[in-house]
Write a protein that holds these residues in place. Structure first.
Motif, mmCIF file in Angstrom:
data_model
loop_
_atom_site.group_PDB
_atom_site.id
_atom_site.type_symbol
_atom_site.label_atom_id
_atom_site.label_comp_id
_atom_site.label_asym_id
_atom_site.label_seq_id
_atom_site.Cartn_x
_atom_site.Cartn_y
_atom_site.Cartn_z
ATOM 1 N N UNK A 86 68.445 40.737 35.221
ATOM 2 C CA UNK A 86 69.379 41.647 34.551
ATOM 3 C C UNK A 86 69.183 43.058 35.065
ATOM 4 N N UNK A 87 70.285 43.737 35.288
ATOM 5 C CA UNK A 87 70.181 45.090 35.807
ATOM 6 C C UNK A 87 71.406 45.891 35.401
ATOM 7 N N UNK A 88 71.203 46.916 34.623
ATOM 8 C CA UNK A 88 72.271 47.855 34.269
ATOM 9 C C UNK A 88 71.795 49.228 34.713
ATOM 10 N N UNK A 89 72.583 49.882 35.562
ATOM 11 C CA UNK A 89 72.205 51.217 36.018
ATOM 12 C C UNK A 89 73.376 52.173 35.918
ATOM 13 N N UNK A 90 73.095 53.358 35.441
ATOM 14 C CA UNK A 90 74.086 54.432 35.390
ATOM 15 C C UNK A 90 73.486 55.562 36.203
ATOM 16 N N UNK A 91 74.142 55.931 37.286
ATOM 17 C CA UNK A 91 73.496 56.850 38.223
ATOM 18 C C UNK A 91 74.513 57.737 38.921
ATOM 19 N N UNK A 92 74.023 58.875 39.394
ATOM 20 C CA UNK A 92 74.880 59.797 40.134
ATOM 21 C C UNK A 92 75.024 59.337 41.593
ATOM 22 N N UNK A 140 85.319 56.910 47.337
ATOM 23 C CA UNK A 140 83.923 56.677 46.918
ATOM 24 C C UNK A 140 83.825 55.463 45.992
ATOM 25 N N UNK A 141 82.672 54.847 45.996
ATOM 26 C CA UNK A 141 82.403 53.730 45.087
ATOM 27 C C UNK A 141 82.118 54.288 43.694
ATOM 28 N N UNK A 142 82.735 53.669 42.681
ATOM 29 C CA UNK A 142 82.505 54.093 41.289
ATOM 30 C C UNK A 142 81.627 53.094 40.552
ATOM 31 N N UNK A 143 82.003 51.838 40.661
ATOM 32 C CA UNK A 143 81.370 50.825 39.813
ATOM 33 C C UNK A 143 81.272 49.504 40.562
ATOM 34 N N UNK A 144 80.191 48.784 40.319
ATOM 35 C CA UNK A 144 80.146 47.405 40.797
ATOM 36 C C UNK A 144 79.602 46.493 39.702
ATOM 37 N N UNK A 173 74.433 42.081 37.541
ATOM 38 C CA UNK A 173 74.119 43.458 37.945
ATOM 39 C C UNK A 173 75.333 44.339 37.649
ATOM 40 N N UNK A 174 75.094 45.432 36.941
ATOM 41 C CA UNK A 174 76.166 46.388 36.655
ATOM 42 C C UNK A 174 75.665 47.767 37.079
ATOM 43 N N UNK A 175 76.405 48.415 37.959
ATOM 44 C CA UNK A 175 76.053 49.780 38.369
ATOM 45 C C UNK A 175 77.296 50.639 38.204
ATOM 46 N N UNK A 176 77.161 51.748 37.503
ATOM 47 C CA UNK A 176 78.298 52.658 37.307
ATOM 48 C C UNK A 176 77.831 54.068 37.627
ATOM 49 N N UNK A 177 78.603 54.754 38.453
ATOM 50 C CA UNK A 177 78.239 56.126 38.825
ATOM 51 C C UNK A 177 78.884 57.133 37.893
ATOM 52 N N UNK A 178 78.306 58.330 37.863
ATOM 53 C CA UNK A 178 78.930 59.442 37.151
ATOM 54 C C UNK A 178 78.868 60.673 38.055
ATOM 55 N N UNK A 179 79.532 61.737 37.633
ATOM 56 C CA UNK A 179 79.563 62.957 38.438
ATOM 57 C C UNK A 179 80.847 63.043 39.241
#
Lengths: 48, 156
Positions: free
Chosen positions: B1-7, B88-92, B76-82
């Motif tokens: 399991x992996x949830x990440x919120x990152x710039x 650009x990639x926003x979310x996967x 796996x969920x990765x979502x960017x902010x900023x």
């Protein structure tokens, strides 16, 4: 109590958060609201 | 399991490799990659604001809901902010399962719920200035489809 504002709410108000001092007897229907609570106004979200 | 919120940006291929490496029981990986779209050269940048702390909790709750509905091996969920420029990639979202149907459905479910339940807000920048993106009824309707069946009634 800390109040958070996001997105257009923050733009319109001009600040992202405020500290409010509550009277002792403020409650919602099922949860007493305390000074150390954090309240955020959840606008309809637009991520993804 | 992996949830990440990152710039910072993420490496899509590397994330998939991480998800599938050292396992041999995965038969299917379904993925979604969301990008900053500029379809009429009206957008110069997109800024994603979020609610730190709450965002991660919401994404974890959405993942947990998917795992209750489908038999999944990993997510796996990765979502960017900023501030992000067009392209650009926003979310996967990547879902690994034994079989493709669970992977496809869970991936779609995760994106539908993410778009309507995770506390992100988009600010578009264009030649005419900035404006906050309005929520779409279509997104609500898509998310609503998944509430018709009670949770746990549909294991694939």
């Amino acid at each position: 109590m800390k109040i958070l504002y996001f997105a257009w709410l923050r733009s319109n108000i001009g600040v992202s958060e405020e500290i409010l001092h509550l009277p002792q007897d403020v409650v919602t229907l099922d949860h007493p609201v305390r000074q150390d609570d954090e309240v955020a106004f959840f606008l309809p979200v637009t991520g993804g | 399991m992996s949830v990440r919120v990152q710039r910072q940006d993420f490496d899509f291929g590397e994330e998939i490799r991480r998800l599938t490496s050292a396992r041999t029981d995965i038969g299917a990986v379904a993925t979604f990659l969301g990008l900053v779209r500029d379809d009429a050269q009206k957008l110069s940048a997109l800024t994603l604001e979020h609610y730190p702390g709450m965002t991660e909790r919401q994404l974890a709750a959405i993942e947990a809901a998917a795992r209750r509905r489908w038999s999944l091996i990993d997510v796996a969920i990765i979502h960017r902010f900023g501030r992000l420029l067009s392209g650009a990639q926003i979310v996967m979202v990547a879902v690994a399962a034994n079989h493709r149907l669970a992977a496809f459905e869970a991936c779609e479910f995760l994106m539908d719920w993410l778009k309507t339940r995770a506390p992100f807000w988009k600010l578009e920048e264009g030649p005419g200035g900035c404006h906050w993106v309005e929520p779409k009824n279509e997104d609500d309707q898509r998310a609503e489809r998944w509430t018709i069946l009670p949770e746990g009634s549909r294991h694939v």
